[in-house]
Design an enzyme around this catalytic site. Structure first.
Site, PDB file in Angstrom:
ATOM      1  N   SER A 192     -30.663  22.219 -18.110  1.00  9.76           N
ATOM      2  CA  SER A 192     -31.037  23.286 -17.174  1.00  9.76           C
ATOM      3  C   SER A 192     -31.470  24.493 -18.002  1.00  9.76           C
ATOM      4  CB  SER A 192     -29.800  23.671 -16.346  1.00  9.76           C
ATOM      5  OG  SER A 192     -30.013  24.874 -15.630  1.00  9.76           O
ATOM      6  N   TYR A 249     -20.704  25.468 -15.248  1.00  5.26           N
ATOM      7  CA  TYR A 249     -22.049  24.870 -15.286  1.00  5.26           C
ATOM      8  C   TYR A 249     -22.771  25.264 -16.575  1.00  5.26           C
ATOM      9  CZ  TYR A 249     -26.618  23.495 -13.293  1.00  5.26           C
ATOM     10  OH  TYR A 249     -27.832  22.908 -13.039  1.00  5.26           O
TER      11      TYR A 249
HETATM   12  P1  NAD Z   1     -28.629  17.150  -5.944  1.00  2.00           P
HETATM   13  O1  NAD Z   1     -27.373  17.710  -5.383  1.00  2.00           O
HETATM   14  O2  NAD Z   1     -29.838  16.999  -5.087  1.00  2.00           O
HETATM   15  O3  NAD Z   1     -28.363  15.729  -6.620  1.00  2.00           O
HETATM   16  C1  NAD Z   1     -27.236  15.475  -7.386  1.00  2.00           C
HETATM   17  C2  NAD Z   1     -27.052  13.988  -7.491  1.00  2.00           C
HETATM   18  O4  NAD Z   1     -25.850  13.748  -8.226  1.00  2.00           O
HETATM   19  C3  NAD Z   1     -26.861  13.312  -6.129  1.00  2.00           C
HETATM   20  O5  NAD Z   1     -27.424  12.022  -6.160  1.00  2.00           O
HETATM   21  C4  NAD Z   1     -25.331  13.217  -6.015  1.00  2.00           C
HETATM   22  O6  NAD Z   1     -24.888  12.184  -5.150  1.00  2.00           O
HETATM   23  C5  NAD Z   1     -24.994  12.910  -7.454  1.00  2.00           C
HETATM   24  N1  NAD Z   1     -23.599  13.181  -7.795  1.00  2.00           N
HETATM   25  C6  NAD Z   1     -22.891  14.321  -7.648  1.00  2.00           C
HETATM   26  N2  NAD Z   1     -21.623  14.135  -8.054  1.00  2.00           N
HETATM   27  C7  NAD Z   1     -21.543  12.847  -8.494  1.00  2.00           C
HETATM   28  C8  NAD Z   1     -20.498  12.051  -9.027  1.00  2.00           C
HETATM   29  N3  NAD Z   1     -19.256  12.528  -9.231  1.00  2.00           N
HETATM   30  N4  NAD Z   1     -20.773  10.763  -9.328  1.00  2.00           N
HETATM   31  C9  NAD Z   1     -22.009  10.247  -9.118  1.00  2.00           C
HETATM   32  N5  NAD Z   1     -23.032  10.955  -8.620  1.00  2.00           N
HETATM   33  C10 NAD Z   1     -22.799  12.246  -8.311  1.00  2.00           C
HETATM   34  O7  NAD Z   1     -28.941  18.081  -7.215  1.00  2.00           O
HETATM   35  P2  NAD Z   1     -30.229  18.262  -8.122  1.00  2.00           P
HETATM   36  O8  NAD Z   1     -30.651  19.671  -7.997  1.00  2.00           O
HETATM   37  O9  NAD Z   1     -31.217  17.181  -7.949  1.00  2.00           O
HETATM   38  O10 NAD Z   1     -29.538  18.144  -9.554  1.00  2.00           O
HETATM   39  C11 NAD Z   1     -29.758  17.081 -10.441  1.00  2.00           C
HETATM   40  C12 NAD Z   1     -29.509  17.562 -11.853  1.00  2.00           C
HETATM   41  O11 NAD Z   1     -30.471  18.559 -12.188  1.00  2.00           O
HETATM   42  C13 NAD Z   1     -28.140  18.192 -12.066  1.00  2.00           C
HETATM   43  O12 NAD Z   1     -27.635  17.814 -13.326  1.00  2.00           O
HETATM   44  C14 NAD Z   1     -28.449  19.675 -12.035  1.00  2.00           C
HETATM   45  O13 NAD Z   1     -27.528  20.414 -12.761  1.00  2.00           O
HETATM   46  C15 NAD Z   1     -29.805  19.687 -12.699  1.00  2.00           C
HETATM   47  N6  NAD Z   1     -30.603  20.881 -12.434  1.00  2.00           N
HETATM   48  C16 NAD Z   1     -30.936  21.226 -11.160  1.00  2.00           C
HETATM   49  C17 NAD Z   1     -31.702  22.359 -10.968  1.00  2.00           C
HETATM   50  C18 NAD Z   1     -32.136  22.798  -9.609  1.00  2.00           C
HETATM   51  O14 NAD Z   1     -32.675  23.906  -9.492  1.00  2.00           O
HETATM   52  N7  NAD Z   1     -31.975  22.006  -8.576  1.00  2.00           N
HETATM   53  C19 NAD Z   1     -32.107  23.142 -12.055  1.00  2.00           C
HETATM   54  C20 NAD Z   1     -31.734  22.754 -13.329  1.00  2.00           C
HETATM   55  C21 NAD Z   1     -30.985  21.616 -13.506  1.00  2.00           C
END
Ligand code: NAD
Length: 261
Positions: free
Chosen positions: A143, A156
């Site tokens: 991130s 985080y």
């Molecule tokens: P999201 O909530 O849409 O998806 C998260 C996924 O992780 C889902 O499929 C959920 O079921 C799964 N998950 C959560 N806890 C879990 C567990 N204990 N075991 C198995 N699966 C689990 O979130 P997202 O925004 O798509 O995030 C995905 C990644 O991208 C994360 O690592 C997040 O930190 C990172 N990220 C997101 C953003 C953003 O702006 N959305 C920015 C930077 C980084």
């Protein structure tokens, strides 16, 4: 480029960024093992739809990424179904927002387990097979918060900085083996994880959801636009390509200028 014949695991791919990346990999022919939480019927519709649209084999394993025994089972199931894992995308992640004095210790442990320790366990399981095959791609979804901090996100930010450290160490240990390990550092992407933060901001500040969304972007992301899961899927494909074979230990900012400031 085709990834036909490659076996991929994308953790946390039932939604958001992980699903965008899994879709990109399957469209290039990779056999993909999905993972994540959600309602069984919804997940099956996602799995089946992706398999049909891509023509690639797509499986699902519901391992809880906080549980090492379930992670081991996920990795073994992927290898059984599709062959030794060639492409590992560590994407599962959760967020918790609170000042450190009020940050529940149980949420700290959960964020570190999902966002950092799970990648240690999956890499440990996948790396021997990648080395044996002389090719592998490990992509860690960090991130902008892996590079800079924001208040109220201690767990985080610590986990994402840690994931970048893990990325560099694995890159060094695997250097010369045909296996690369890189991190992608997205800025804001409009997924359920961020929608919750927008909704909380709207509620706490008495704003409309649209105004809260504009504020959130304006605060950190100079482009004023969200990054998309599809764009992150394309970046992952690049990391899987021959052009990226000498790229390892890197952190790629895809953040609309967030960390350029
Ligand atoms: P999201 O909530 O849409 O998806 C998260 C996924 O992780 C889902 O499929 C959920 O079921 C799964 N998950 C959560 N806890 C879990 C567990 N204990 N075991 C198995 N699966 C689990 O979130 P997202 O925004 O798509 O995030 C995905 C990644 O991208 C994360 O690592 C997040 O930190 C990172 N990220 C997101 C953003 C953003 O702006 N959305 C920015 C930077 C980084």
């Amino acid at each position: 480029m085709t990834l036909r014949g490659k076996s991929a695991v994308v953790t946390g791919s039932t939604s958001g960024i992980g699903l965008g990346i899994a879709t990109a990999l399957a469209r290039q022919g990779a056999a993909v093992m999905l993972n994540g939480f959600g309602e069984a019927g919804v997940i099956e519709t996602i799995r089946d739809g992706l398999a049909e649209r891509s023509g690639a084999p797509v499986g699902f394993h519901g391992a809880d990424m906080t549980k090492p025994a379930e992670i081991a089972d996920l990795m073994a199931a992927a290898a059984d179904a599709h062959g030794p894992v060639d492409i590992l995308v560590n994407n599962a992640g959760i967020q918790h927002v609170d000042p450190i004095e009020r940050f529940p210790a149980e949420r700290w442990d959960a964020v570190i387990a999902v966002n950092l320790s799970s990648a240690f366990h999956t890499i440990q399981a996948a790396l021997p097979g990648m080395r044996a095959g002389g090719w592998g791609r490990i992509v860690n979804i960090a991130s902008a918060h892996g590079l800079v901090a924001s208040a109220q996100k201690s767990a985080y930010v610590a986990a994402k900085h840690g994931l970048i450290g893990l990325t560099k160490t694995v890159a060094l240990e695997a250097a010369g083996s045909g296996v690369t390990c890189n991190a992608i550092c997205p800025g804001w992407v409009l997924t359920p994880l961020v929608q919750r933060q927008i909704d909380n901001r709207a509620r706490d500040q008495g704003l409309s959801v649209e105004a809260a969304e504009r504020d959130l972007l304006a605060e950190k992301q100079p482009s004023g636009r969200f990054v998309t899961p599809e764009q992150l899927g394309e970046v992952t494909l690049f990391l899987c390509s021959e052009a990226a074979s000498q790229m390892t230990g890197s952190s790629l900012s895809i953040d609309g200028g967030w960390t350029a400031q």
